[in-house]
Design an enzyme around this catalytic site. Sequence first.
Site, PDB file in Angstrom:
ATOM      1  N   ARG A  90       0.788  -1.265   0.016  1.00 23.95           N
ATOM      2  CA  ARG A  90       0.117  -0.119  -0.070  1.00 23.95           C
ATOM      3  C   ARG A  90       0.944   1.249   0.031  1.00 23.95           C
ATOM      4  O   ARG A  90       2.092   1.069   0.840  1.00 23.95           O
ATOM      5  CB  ARG A  90      -0.855   0.054   1.342  1.00 23.95           C
ATOM      6  CG  ARG A  90      -1.577  -1.081   1.728  1.00 23.95           C
ATOM      7  CD  ARG A  90      -2.969  -1.556   0.805  1.00 23.95           C
ATOM      8  NE  ARG A  90      -3.555  -2.746   0.967  1.00 23.95           N
ATOM      9  CZ  ARG A  90      -4.506  -3.136   0.058  1.00 23.95           C
ATOM     10  NH1 ARG A  90      -4.844  -2.553  -0.910  1.00 23.95           N
ATOM     11  NH2 ARG A  90      -5.082  -4.485   0.525  1.00 23.95           N
ATOM     12  N   ASP A 168     -11.825 -11.110  -4.708  1.00 25.42           N
ATOM     13  CA  ASP A 168     -13.235 -10.839  -4.456  1.00 25.42           C
ATOM     14  C   ASP A 168     -13.890 -11.001  -5.714  1.00 25.42           C
ATOM     15  O   ASP A 168     -15.243 -10.747  -5.531  1.00 25.42           O
ATOM     16  CB  ASP A 168     -13.435  -9.557  -3.693  1.00 25.42           C
ATOM     17  CG  ASP A 168     -12.835  -9.696  -2.210  1.00 25.42           C
ATOM     18  OD1 ASP A 168     -12.622 -10.571  -1.856  1.00 25.42           O
ATOM     19  OD2 ASP A 168     -12.497  -8.541  -1.880  1.00 25.42           O
ATOM     20  N   ARG A 212     -15.791  -8.093   1.376  1.00 28.24           N
ATOM     21  CA  ARG A 212     -16.069  -6.826   2.206  1.00 28.24           C
ATOM     22  C   ARG A 212     -17.374  -6.014   1.463  1.00 28.24           C
ATOM     23  O   ARG A 212     -18.566  -5.486   2.173  1.00 28.24           O
ATOM     24  CB  ARG A 212     -15.022  -5.971   2.741  1.00 28.24           C
ATOM     25  CG  ARG A 212     -15.497  -4.914   3.734  1.00 28.24           C
ATOM     26  CD  ARG A 212     -14.423  -4.457   4.369  1.00 28.24           C
ATOM     27  NE  ARG A 212     -13.444  -5.147   5.345  1.00 28.24           N
ATOM     28  CZ  ARG A 212     -12.219  -5.287   5.010  1.00 28.24           C
ATOM     29  NH1 ARG A 212     -11.557  -4.711   4.163  1.00 28.24           N
ATOM     30  NH2 ARG A 212     -11.476  -6.229   5.685  1.00 28.24           N
ATOM     31  N   HIS A 662      -5.884 -42.768 -15.850  1.00 26.18           N
ATOM     32  CA  HIS A 662      -7.328 -42.670 -15.289  1.00 26.18           C
ATOM     33  C   HIS A 662      -7.405 -41.484 -14.092  1.00 26.18           C
ATOM     34  O   HIS A 662      -8.680 -41.219 -13.589  1.00 26.18           O
ATOM     35  CB  HIS A 662      -8.167 -43.782 -14.932  1.00 26.18           C
ATOM     36  CG  HIS A 662      -8.695 -44.336 -16.518  1.00 26.18           C
ATOM     37  ND1 HIS A 662      -7.753 -45.145 -17.154  1.00 26.18           N
ATOM     38  CD2 HIS A 662      -9.852 -44.373 -16.813  1.00 26.18           C
ATOM     39  CE1 HIS A 662      -8.625 -45.500 -18.182  1.00 26.18           C
ATOM     40  NE2 HIS A 662      -9.762 -45.208 -18.067  1.00 26.18           N
ATOM     41  N   MET A 663      -6.285 -41.336 -13.529  1.00 30.38           N
ATOM     42  CA  MET A 663      -6.389 -40.398 -12.390  1.00 30.38           C
ATOM     43  C   MET A 663      -6.978 -38.811 -12.824  1.00 30.38           C
ATOM     44  O   MET A 663      -7.493 -38.296 -11.921  1.00 30.38           O
ATOM     45  CB  MET A 663      -5.033 -40.060 -11.744  1.00 30.38           C
ATOM     46  CG  MET A 663      -3.927 -39.305 -12.702  1.00 30.38           C
ATOM     47  SD  MET A 663      -2.235 -39.271 -12.001  1.00 30.38           S
ATOM     48  CE  MET A 663      -2.697 -37.670 -10.903  1.00 30.38           C
ATOM     49  N   GLN A 664      -6.948 -38.809 -14.194  1.00 31.54           N
ATOM     50  CA  GLN A 664      -7.327 -37.323 -14.800  1.00 31.54           C
ATOM     51  C   GLN A 664      -8.887 -37.356 -14.711  1.00 31.54           C
ATOM     52  O   GLN A 664      -9.408 -36.453 -14.701  1.00 31.54           O
ATOM     53  CB  GLN A 664      -6.973 -37.477 -16.099  1.00 31.54           C
ATOM     54  CG  GLN A 664      -5.607 -37.165 -16.617  1.00 31.54           C
ATOM     55  CD  GLN A 664      -4.971 -37.283 -17.682  1.00 31.54           C
ATOM     56  OE1 GLN A 664      -5.051 -36.466 -18.596  1.00 31.54           O
ATOM     57  NE2 GLN A 664      -4.443 -38.526 -18.024  1.00 31.54           N
TER      58      GLN A 664
END
Length: 782
Positions: A90, A168, A212, A662-664
């Site tokens: 900032r 956000d 927020r 096949h894990m995909q």
Amino acid sequence: MAQPSKTPSSAERPGAGKAIAVLTSGGDAQGMNAAVRAVVRVGISLGTKVYFVHEGYQGLVDGGENIKEASWECVSMMLQLGGTVIGSARCQDFRTREGRLKAARNLVKRGITNLCVIGGDGSLTGADTFRAEWSSLLAELLKTGGITAEEAKSSSHLNIVGMVGSIDNDFCGTDMTIGTDSALHRIMEIVDAITTTAQSHQRTFVLEVMGRHCGYLALVTSLACGADWVFIPESPPEDDWEDHLCRRLTETRLGGSRLNIIIVAEGAIDRHGKAITADDIKNLVVKRLGYDTRVTILGHVQRGGTPSAFDRILGSRMGVEAVMALLEGTPDTPACVVSLSGNQAVRLPLMECVQVTKDVTTAMNEGRFDDALKLRGRSFQNNWNVYKLLAHIRPPPTKSGYTLAVMNVGAPAAGMNAAVRSTVRIGLIHGHRMLAVHDGFEGFALGMVEEIGWDKVGGWTGLGGSKLGTKRTLPKKYFEEISAAINNFGIHGLIIIGGFEAFMGSLELLEGRAKYEELCIPLCVIPATVSNNVPGSDFSIGADTALNTITTTCDRIKQSAAGTKRRVFIIETMGGYCGYLATMAGLAGGADAAYIFEEHFSIRDLQMNVEHLTQKMKTTVKRGLVLRNEHCNENYTTDFIYNLYSEEGKGIFDCRKNVLGHMQQGGTPTPFDRNFGTKMGAKSVAWITGKIKECSRHGRIFANTADSACLLGMRKRSLVFQPLTELKEQTDFVHRIPKEQWWLKLRPILKILAKYSIELDTSEKAHLEHVTRKRVSLESHI
């Protein structure tokens, strides 16, 4: 594959003689590093000098070592890092004219006249102020001897391009800001973990998420986990919300649920502007209902961790677009923000977006909450409308008299269950009787059909695979049995969720209409497959989850390669003949090459790639990553490419290979797939309900027109229904892929980021669009 052609002389390149500075400002967001990396590499490839500004605007004011020229290698291994490597802060100094004078001098002295700012609306507004004052700042510096007349002349105008980095998703004009998808990943990981403990103890959990001024994270989390209630600042609850909430929680418990989830945005308020906190909600539930209730405030964990595949690709695409916008900028071009609408890159006037974003806050402060929702845009409204529908716990007492069936066809894909849940619940809200068909068309033929109720699909959004069971069998040989099942169960409409087999099977059902009257019912296909190869939709449910699985694996492999040095990994991905997963994972994982069926490659290309990696090993980046789609070439197999690279790289690098298999297809669905499946299910029920009414004659349904059998797909910026017969023309049935695929235009980005000298395809260049005040969308009637 692209060949490393002779690099054009710097004078020939569009960025020759120009300099770009890139900074990240405000709150950090996952994916910022991908954007920085893309700006650096695309800038350098176009002949531009690119500078890092460390510590945001503070670094711009302080100058010195904070502004450093970037090299190609220095952005290596940045893709998978969260936060921002070049730092953010900032900065009060930049808010003063004196601070901006120092910043202007630091830029002029280095010949920088192009500034790329990655941050939120405050950071981008600051950049626009800086640009507006540029001439007067230069005049003052010239007068006080801070810069020479020659320097003032060569730096006469400043171009500004912004990218929105904010978890956000609170910036109007863009569908998704960098970091939002990753934040949703963090939240969903925690919600899934909490769900198991809540069920064990029959607890109520109140989760506070960031936001927020914007309820996007809270809203999408609620859709993705099937929360019982959500509090968002844009749409405060009615004055009797306490009674309504307690009634809702009681009903879900009576329905057999062992847990309750309530999501609250940190900026949640009631109709009178009074804050609604997580503790307020907990105290209410404990006092009124006596439930064991816990509060979890997620805080900065939402900003942390590695970026999702979506955020890496988004950051990379936006980085490329930002460099193009800066190099095309003129003194008359307004400062713009590059963003994504649907899957298209767009350029929007920065201050128009900032103004609409401020208008949302004004509307909320003045109690005009309907206007606030409209100003948030179409995507936000659709999410809110679908959530409100799904949150209605009680289906209407009056029944429609119609029966809808839902089924899964093809291979399992994460998000299928979310689509089934949404279809069932929205169907019940419409008053329909809902049936579940088990094990695809084969199960349909065998009469494996059962009525499915509201509670049966509870908790399905977070489950991978297919709860209904799915098979690849096509229906042609079962026409007689399927027709009998439609007749026996009194089915009036059919929703088929699946991959290419769902598309093919539905076309077969259409052919069968001529012979079997029972097949003349409205039909809707929802694409769900990791391969993303169904025509008529830019995205399929399940592809995002598969992509994240591959990307995570690539990260681990690169880490291993970085440790051992001089190693190249060859990874085989799924996708049939469709190169979507290999290409997008290549972009998200920072691959050196991605071989796909759609882009022909020869032995010469393979040799070029080996030479390219050989050159790379001479730099500080001593590792390589090569992806290969499983069916990209029947002769150049994964083993062939591995053997070729091993032989040609002897003494320079060694090779390893990895077949992901096949894990995909497995794993927990990502927030995108849960949300996409939920919205697709809701929209398909609304459409099919309309079609049944349209095709109803004297109490009987007869649908035999082309538009009574459609596929629901995401096309560029919206969800559209397209007749299946029209999509036949757009399909390569031999290779089971659409004839035209939008993501092929992203392949040049992958190659440029891997240091190949190729031309960027700018045929679909983003033009400056204006931010229209969005009214209630056509989709909001679902």
